[in-house]
Design an enzyme around this catalytic site. Sequence first.
Site, PDB file in Angstrom:
ATOM      1  N   ALA A   1     -37.083  62.663  72.025  1.00 37.02           N
ATOM      2  CA  ALA A   1     -36.341  62.923  71.131  1.00 37.02           C
ATOM      3  C   ALA A   1     -36.020  62.068  70.027  1.00 37.02           C
ATOM      4  O   ALA A   1     -36.029  60.948  69.565  1.00 37.02           O
ATOM      5  CB  ALA A   1     -35.504  63.450  71.654  1.00 37.02           C
ATOM      6  N   HIS A   2     -35.638  62.537  68.985  1.00 42.50           N
ATOM      7  CA  HIS A   2     -34.945  61.624  67.779  1.00 42.50           C
ATOM      8  C   HIS A   2     -34.039  60.047  68.469  1.00 42.50           C
ATOM      9  O   HIS A   2     -33.401  60.420  69.153  1.00 42.50           O
ATOM     10  CB  HIS A   2     -34.325  62.533  66.393  1.00 42.50           C
TER      11      HIS A   2
END
Length: 347
Positions: free
Chosen positions: A239-240
Site C-alpha cells: 500500500a501507499h
Amino acid sequence: MEFSAQQIAGFLNGTIEGDPNVKVSNFSKIEEGKPGTLTFLANLKYAHHIYNTEASIVLVNNDFKPEQPIRATLVKVENAYAALAMLLNLVEQSKSKKKGVDSTAFIAASATVSDDCYVGNFAYIGEGVKMGKNCMVYPHAYIGDHVTVGDNCVFYPHATVYENCIIGNNCILHAGSVVGADGFGFAPEGETYKKIPQLGNVIIEDDVEIGANTTIDRAVMDSTIIHRGVKLDNLVQIAHNVEVGENTVMAAQVGIAGSVKVGKHCMFGGQVGLAGHIHVADHVVFGAQAGVISDVKEATTLLGAPAINAKNFMRSSAIFNRLPDIYRSLGQMQREIEQLKKEINKQ
C-alpha cells in the site's frame, strides 16, 4: 550447450567424485533425473533419490556422505542450492536477447531509450522517460510519463509503471505487475468517501524482482520505497507510503497496509497481513497467514493471527488440539466435586 563435470566443478570451485568427463546439456529434478542432465541435492529430505536417480551429475554439499554406491558423478560444493543458481544464471545469460523496437511499439519523442534496448509490439513508453542500457520491454508493457529506469531491467507483458516512478538497475517486473497506482486513500464525508489525490511516486531500488500481478501503490505526497534486493512473489499488495527494507522477501498474497515500515532481511510466508502504520525490525520471520497488528521491535519468528512468538504459538496449538479432552476432564472433575459436596453436606 554441453558441459563436463570437470568444467562445472571448475566454474563452481567444487570437487569431483566420479567421472570428470561425463557431460550434461540440461537440468532435472533429482527424482526425475535422466541421463545427460544435472540435478542437485540440498535438502536431505530427498537424499534417498540420489541412489536411484538417472541424472549424470548431482551437485551436493561438501559434507554429504553417501550411505551406498551412487551411479551419478558428484560435484561437491559449499552450497548446492547456491551453486545451482549460479549454473542456471550462466545458462540464462548465454541465451540470445531481443533487441530493437518493434513496428507497433510507441516511444514518445521526448523519451530517451538506449539503442541496445528491446521494445516489443504495442509496448508504450511515455513522455520524458529515461531508460538505461540493455533493458527489455515486452509487448503491451506500459511505462508512463517521466519514469526513470536503470540498466538491465525487464518489463514482461502488461507490466505497468505509472508516471514519475523510479526503477533502479537490474530490476524485473513480471506480467501484470503494477507500480504506482493510486493508494487506497479516501476521507469520510458524511455517508460517502472523498478521494484523496495520491501525488507521490514509487521508488524501486536496484536488484528488485516483482512477481506477476503484484501491486505497489504510489505515496500520497512522498514515496513508497522498495529498497535494494527485495524479492516479491506473485499477488503481493504493497500500500501507499510503505517502506520495505533491503533484501526482504515476501511470498504470494502478502498484504502490507499503508505507512508500514519493514526492516532489512525480513521473510514473509504466504498470506501474511500487516496492519497500517506499524514498524517491523530487521531479520523478522513471519509464518504463513500471520496477522500482525502492532510493532515488532526485535528479530523474532511470529506465527498466527494475531501473530505471537513462534514458541508460544506452538504451545498454544498443542493445548488447542487437546481442548476436547481437557473439556471432558474438566466436566468429570466438576461432577466429582459436586458429588463430594453432597456427601459433605450429609455429614
